[in-house]
Design an enzyme around this catalytic site. Structure first.
Site, PDB file in Angstrom:
ATOM      1  N   ASP A 166     -19.214 -32.460   8.338  1.00  0.00           N
ATOM      2  CA  ASP A 166     -20.048 -33.401   7.598  1.00  0.00           C
ATOM      3  C   ASP A 166     -19.142 -34.320   6.795  1.00  0.00           C
ATOM      4  OD1 ASP A 166     -22.410 -34.610   6.814  1.00  0.00           O
ATOM      5  OD2 ASP A 166     -22.581 -33.370   5.022  1.00  0.00           O
ATOM      6  N   GLU A 250     -22.672 -35.623  13.183  1.00  0.00           N
ATOM      7  CA  GLU A 250     -23.795 -36.547  13.221  1.00  0.00           C
ATOM      8  C   GLU A 250     -23.247 -37.917  13.605  1.00  0.00           C
ATOM      9  OE1 GLU A 250     -27.139 -35.262  10.004  1.00  0.00           O
ATOM     10  OE2 GLU A 250     -25.270 -36.010   9.189  1.00  0.00           O
ATOM     11  N   CYS A 303     -31.970 -25.063   4.072  1.00  0.00           N
ATOM     12  CA  CYS A 303     -31.175 -23.872   3.751  1.00  0.00           C
ATOM     13  C   CYS A 303     -30.712 -23.266   5.063  1.00  0.00           C
ATOM     14  CB  CYS A 303     -32.017 -22.862   2.966  1.00  0.00           C
ATOM     15  SG  CYS A 303     -31.213 -21.243   2.825  1.00  0.00           S
ATOM     16  N   ASP A 332     -22.339 -29.699   0.717  1.00  0.00           N
ATOM     17  CA  ASP A 332     -21.687 -30.230   1.919  1.00  0.00           C
ATOM     18  C   ASP A 332     -21.424 -29.148   2.970  1.00  0.00           C
ATOM     19  OD1 ASP A 332     -21.677 -32.785   0.825  1.00  0.00           O
ATOM     20  OD2 ASP A 332     -19.759 -32.468  -0.167  1.00  0.00           O
TER      21      ASP A 332
HETATM   22 ZN   LIG Z   1     -32.958 -20.060   1.873  1.00  0.00          ZN
END
Ligand SMILES: [Zn+2]
Length: 373
Positions: A166, A250, A303, A332
Site C-alpha cells: 500500500d 492497487e 478489518c 497502512d
Molecule cells: Zn475486526
C-alpha cells in the site's frame, strides 16, 4: 551539432503536426509517416528551410515517426491531441542503426567526427548491438544518451512468498508483512532548497538573463530530486520483486477514485504510478506475478481479522481498533494485508470474489464507493 539537431527535430515535428492538422481540417485527409517523409524531402530543397540538411536526416525522420506514435496514442484514447514541442522543453533526437556507429566502447553519431564523451551510468550487456540511440537534454540542460538493446533476461528461481503493498503518507510503501519503505523526509532538504530557488526565480524580471539563470538553478534541484526518487524506486521495486513470487497492488486508477486528496497525497500518487510501472516490467522479466487490483475494495476501512467495514476512516487516523473483534490496526499495514487478500482472490477466481470472511459485497454499496478509503 546536438543543439542544431534538436532544433531541426523540433522544427520537423512541429511542421508535420501542423501539416497533419491542416490536412485533416481543410481537406478531411489523414497524413501518415510515408507522405510526410516525402514532403519533408521537398521541404529540405526549399531555400528558406535548406538548413534542415545540415543535420543527419535520420533523426528528422524519427521525429515524424514519433508524431505517428503520438497520433496513434491519441486515436486509441491513451493521450491528448499532440502539441507543439517547445524550445525550452525537453529536447531529443533519435538515431536509428544506420545513423550511428558503436564499437563496443565508443558511440559516434552521424554528421559527427568524434565519439560522444559519455559518462556511463551502467554498462551495456556484453556483445549487444544497440538498435536505436536517443540523445536528449532535460530542463536542467543535462544531456543523456539512451541505447536500446536486446538482452536475454533469465527468470529468477521461484520463491514461496507473496506480499501486498500500500502507498502511505508517512512512508512511500507499506507491505502486508509490516515493513515500511521510503521516508518522504528523505527529500525534505532538497524540497526546501527547491522552494527557495523557485521563489528567487519568481522575483526576477521576466525575459531577463538572471531569470533564466534562476530557472536553471531550480531545474537542477528538481532534477536531483527526481533522480534520487527514481533511483530509490528502482532499488525498492527490484528488492520486492526478487523476494516475492506474487505482489499485489492497487492500480493508480483505484487510488484516484478516492477523492479526499491532500497535496502531499497527490505528490506521492505520482510516484506510485511510476513505481507500479517498474514492478510490472520487472515481474515480467524475472518470472513473478504482479496482481493489479483495478476495482475499488475497502482496503483501509476493512478489518483484516474479522471483515468488519468501518463507516469512515479519515486520513489523520493512523491506528484504529476494530469495534467488532477488538483487534488494533496500524492503518497502512491493515490496508496492505487487505490488498494482498484481494489480489490473491482476484488472481485465483476473478473479480467477483471478495477477500476474507466479510459479509457485504465490496464496491456495490454506493455509500462505500463515495466514502474515504
Ligand atoms: Zn475486526
Amino acid at each position: 551539432m546536438l543543439a542544431r539537431t534538436f532544433g531541426c527535430c523540433r522544427y520537423a515535428y512541429n511542421w508535420a503536426l501542423r501539416a497533419r492538422t491542416d490536412a485533416f481540417f481543410q481537406r478531411g485527409e489523414r497524413l501518415y509517416y510515408n507522405q510526410l517523409a516525402v514532403m519533408l524531402t521537398e521541404l529540405k530543397k526549399q531555400e528558406e528551410t535548406a538548413w534542415l540538411t545540415e543535420v543527419s536526416s535520420v533523426p528528422l525522420q524519427q521525429s515524424l515517426r514519433h508524431l505517428d506514435t503520438a497520433f496513434r496514442n491519441f486515436f486509441e484514447g491513451r493521450a491528448e491531441y499532440p502539441t507543439f514541442h517547445k524550445k525550452h522543453g525537453v529536447q531529443s533526437a533519435t538515431y536509428a542503426a544506420n545513423a550511428f556507429t558503436w564499437d563496443g566502447a565508443n558511440l559516434t553519431l552521424a554528421k559527427m567526427d568524434a565519439p560522444l564523451d559519455i559518462h556511463w551510468s551502467r554498462s551495456l550487456p556484453t556483445g549487444c548491438q544497440p538498435t536505436t540511440v536517443t540523445v536528449s537534454k532535460d530542463y536542467a540542460e543535462r544531456y543523456f544518451v539512451s541505447m536500446l538493446v536486446e538482452e536475454e533476461i533469465k527468470h529468477l528461481p521461484g520463491v514461496n512468498k507473496q506480499v501486498g503493498l500500500d502507498l502511505g503518507l508517512k512512508s512511500m510503501v507499506i507491505t502486508s508483512d509490516g515493513h515500511t519503505y521510503g521516508n518522504p523526509k528523505f527529500f525534505a532538504q532538497d524540497e526546501m532548497k527547491l522552494a527557495q530557488a523557485q521563489r528567487r526565480h519568481a522575483k526576477k524580471q521576466k525575459g531577463g538573463k538572471n531569470r533564466r539563470k534562476a530557472q536553471l538553478k531550480a531545474a537542477r534541484i528538481h532534477a536531483r530530486i527526481a533522480d534520487r526518487r527514481r533511483d530509490y524506486q528502482h532499488k525498492l521495486s527490484r528488492e520486492i520483486i526478487r523476494e516475492n513470487q506474487v505482489v499485489c497492488v492497487e492500480s493508480l486508477h483505484v487510488k484516484n477514485m478516492v477523492k479526499n486528496h491532500t497535496l502531499a497525497k497527490a505528490i506521492s500518487d505520482v510516484g506510485w504510478g511510476e513505481f507500479v510501472r517498474q514492478l510490472a516490467y520487472k515481474a515480467e522479466w524475472y518470472g513473478r506475478t504482479l496482481v493489479k487490483i483495478d476495482k475499488w475494495y475497502p482496503s483501509s476501512k476493512r478489518c483484516f481479522d474479522c471483515g468488519h467495514i468501518l463507516d469512515s476512516l479519515t486520513l489523520d487516523i493512523r491506528y484504529w481498533t476494530c469495534p467488532q473483534c477488538g483487534v488494533s490496526h496500524d492503518r497502512d499495514i491493515n490496508a496492505a494485508k487487505n490488498i494482498l487478500a484481494a489480489g490473491l482472490a482476484v488472481a485465483a477466481c476473478g473479480e467477483a470474489v471478495r477477500p476474507g470472511r466479510a459479509k457485504a459485497q465490496p464496491g456495490t454499496s454506493p455509500r462505500s464507493r463515495k466514502a474515504h478509503s
